[in-house]
Design an enzyme around this catalytic site. Sequence first.
Site, PDB file in Angstrom:
ATOM      1  N   ARG A  47       0.872  -1.176   0.000  1.00 15.74           N
ATOM      2  CA  ARG A  47       0.000   0.000   0.000  1.00 15.74           C
ATOM      3  C   ARG A  47       0.909   1.225   0.000  1.00 15.74           C
ATOM      4  NH1 ARG A  47       2.397   2.055   3.706  1.00 15.74           N
ATOM      5  NH2 ARG A  47       0.812   3.684   3.753  1.00 15.74           N
ATOM      6  N   GLY A  48       0.269   2.392  -0.130  1.00 10.99           N
ATOM      7  CA  GLY A  48       1.046   3.614  -0.321  1.00 10.99           C
ATOM      8  C   GLY A  48       1.209   3.820  -1.821  1.00 10.99           C
ATOM      9  N   ALA A  49       0.880   5.046  -2.269  1.00 10.36           N
ATOM     10  CA  ALA A  49       0.762   5.291  -3.711  1.00 10.36           C
ATOM     11  C   ALA A  49       1.996   4.872  -4.526  1.00 10.36           C
ATOM     12  CB  ALA A  49       0.406   6.761  -3.950  1.00 10.36           C
ATOM     13  N   ARG A  90      -7.433  -0.624  -6.883  1.00 10.21           N
ATOM     14  CA  ARG A  90      -7.674   0.492  -5.944  1.00 10.21           C
ATOM     15  C   ARG A  90      -7.782   1.767  -6.782  1.00 10.21           C
ATOM     16  NH1 ARG A  90      -4.297   1.110  -0.509  1.00 10.21           N
ATOM     17  NH2 ARG A  90      -6.230   2.055   0.240  1.00 10.21           N
ATOM     18  N   GLN A 197      -2.298   2.803  10.009  1.00  6.73           N
ATOM     19  CA  GLN A 197      -0.979   2.873   9.366  1.00  6.73           C
ATOM     20  C   GLN A 197       0.008   3.703  10.183  1.00  6.73           C
ATOM     21  OE1 GLN A 197      -3.904   3.328   7.793  1.00  6.73           O
ATOM     22  NE2 GLN A 197      -3.822   2.759   5.646  1.00  6.73           N
ATOM     23  N   ASP A 238      -2.099  10.708  -2.481  1.00  2.00           N
ATOM     24  CA  ASP A 238      -2.467   9.649  -3.432  1.00  2.00           C
ATOM     25  C   ASP A 238      -2.808  10.208  -4.794  1.00  2.00           C
ATOM     26  OD1 ASP A 238      -3.036   8.525  -0.604  1.00  2.00           O
ATOM     27  OD2 ASP A 238      -2.762   6.817  -1.948  1.00  2.00           O
ATOM     28  N   ASN A 248      -5.483  12.302   0.184  1.00  2.00           N
ATOM     29  CA  ASN A 248      -4.568  11.503   1.000  1.00  2.00           C
ATOM     30  C   ASN A 248      -5.419  10.746   2.017  1.00  2.00           C
ATOM     31  OD1 ASN A 248      -1.862  10.667   1.713  1.00  2.00           O
ATOM     32  ND2 ASN A 248      -2.104  11.844   3.583  1.00  2.00           N
ATOM     33  N   LYS A 249      -4.773   9.963   2.829  1.00  2.00           N
ATOM     34  CA  LYS A 249      -5.471   9.121   3.799  1.00  2.00           C
ATOM     35  C   LYS A 249      -6.533   9.893   4.571  1.00  2.00           C
ATOM     36  CE  LYS A 249      -5.225   5.699   4.245  1.00  2.00           C
ATOM     37  NZ  LYS A 249      -6.233   4.822   3.577  1.00  2.00           N
TER      38      LYS A 249
END
Length: 347
Positions: A47-49, A90, A197, A238, A248-249
Amino acid sequence: MREITTLKWEKGNLLLLDQTLLPHTVTYVTCKNLEDVYQAIQTMIVRGAPAIGVAAGYGMVLAAGAYEETSEESFFDYLKAQGEYLKSSRPTAVNLMWAVDRIVKTAEGFSGQPFETVVKEIEAEAIAIHEEDKQTNRNIGMNLLSLLKDGDTVLTHCNAGSLATAEYGTALSVFYMAQEKGMNIKAYADETRPRLQGANLTAFELTEHGVDVTLICDNMAAVVMSQGKINAVIVGCDRVAANGDTANKIGTFSVSVLAKQFGIPVYIAAPTTTIDMDCPTGKEIPIEERSREEVLRINGEYIAPKEVKTYNLAFDVTPAEYITAIVTEKGIVYPSFRDNLKILMRK
Ligand code: MRU
């Protein structure tokens, strides 16, 4: 200090650090085909762009290698279809779309060449995406560092660290570059419900690297800011829209509003691979909605009545007006973002 690598390309397989098991267990999942990579992205093993983008590049190599030369479908149609499927794993992080498109374009550049040559070139491109991300992140870290002074404390949200990238991270790169330069920059990490996270990944990776990090619950950001403990907010992203609105998150928006209230600068650490000039504003950014189970449970245990209604957006959009600067590998962009991102992306 343990050397923890997020993604490895070994003997034609993609090895992914299983981030769903951190911080307790460090173990790798082997992806042997595109479906494995799709599942790993969707279930957030990776995960993470930027890390999703790197994984997608290798996923396309695995897809290319699996093409049956006897098939009636042309290789390029096949590759494009596989890419579209992978993109659907995603929706928010644009690095996924960017990496797939870059691989398809590379393949098209070698059309007419023998199949083995095209596959080799695709593999070389995926490795290039992986390697470029490391240098990009070092540059972002150095640019971020130029905005801070020795002794500063930075609040971050989610994990935009080495675990979210090929190495160093985007937002967290600033701590590693500070270490290299002998500067002392401390971190506060929001825990980042529902997937935690901040607690499971950021607190873990910064501790492993000897960075001074303090973990706080998400609802404590206002009070730590009001106590004067935070000099800057630095987060990843993201997708950055052409006007600077940034996905973003989930929770980043709240942190940014608070920071504005307390006069604290908000810096978005953004590789140019996360800037989507085809997306005019934040309104057009597709926001992933994930399973209700993520809200209902912590560590597998239910913390609420199973039948209660839930709403689980994985990301939010921080409007550009709450952002002080977008910090990329090519330079620092200030408002007006619409004009200045255009100039940056032409470089
Ligand atoms: O749902 P996740 O864990 O993939 O979300 C990650 C983030 O929101 C990160 O901040 C973003 O991808 C940038 S990572 C360098």
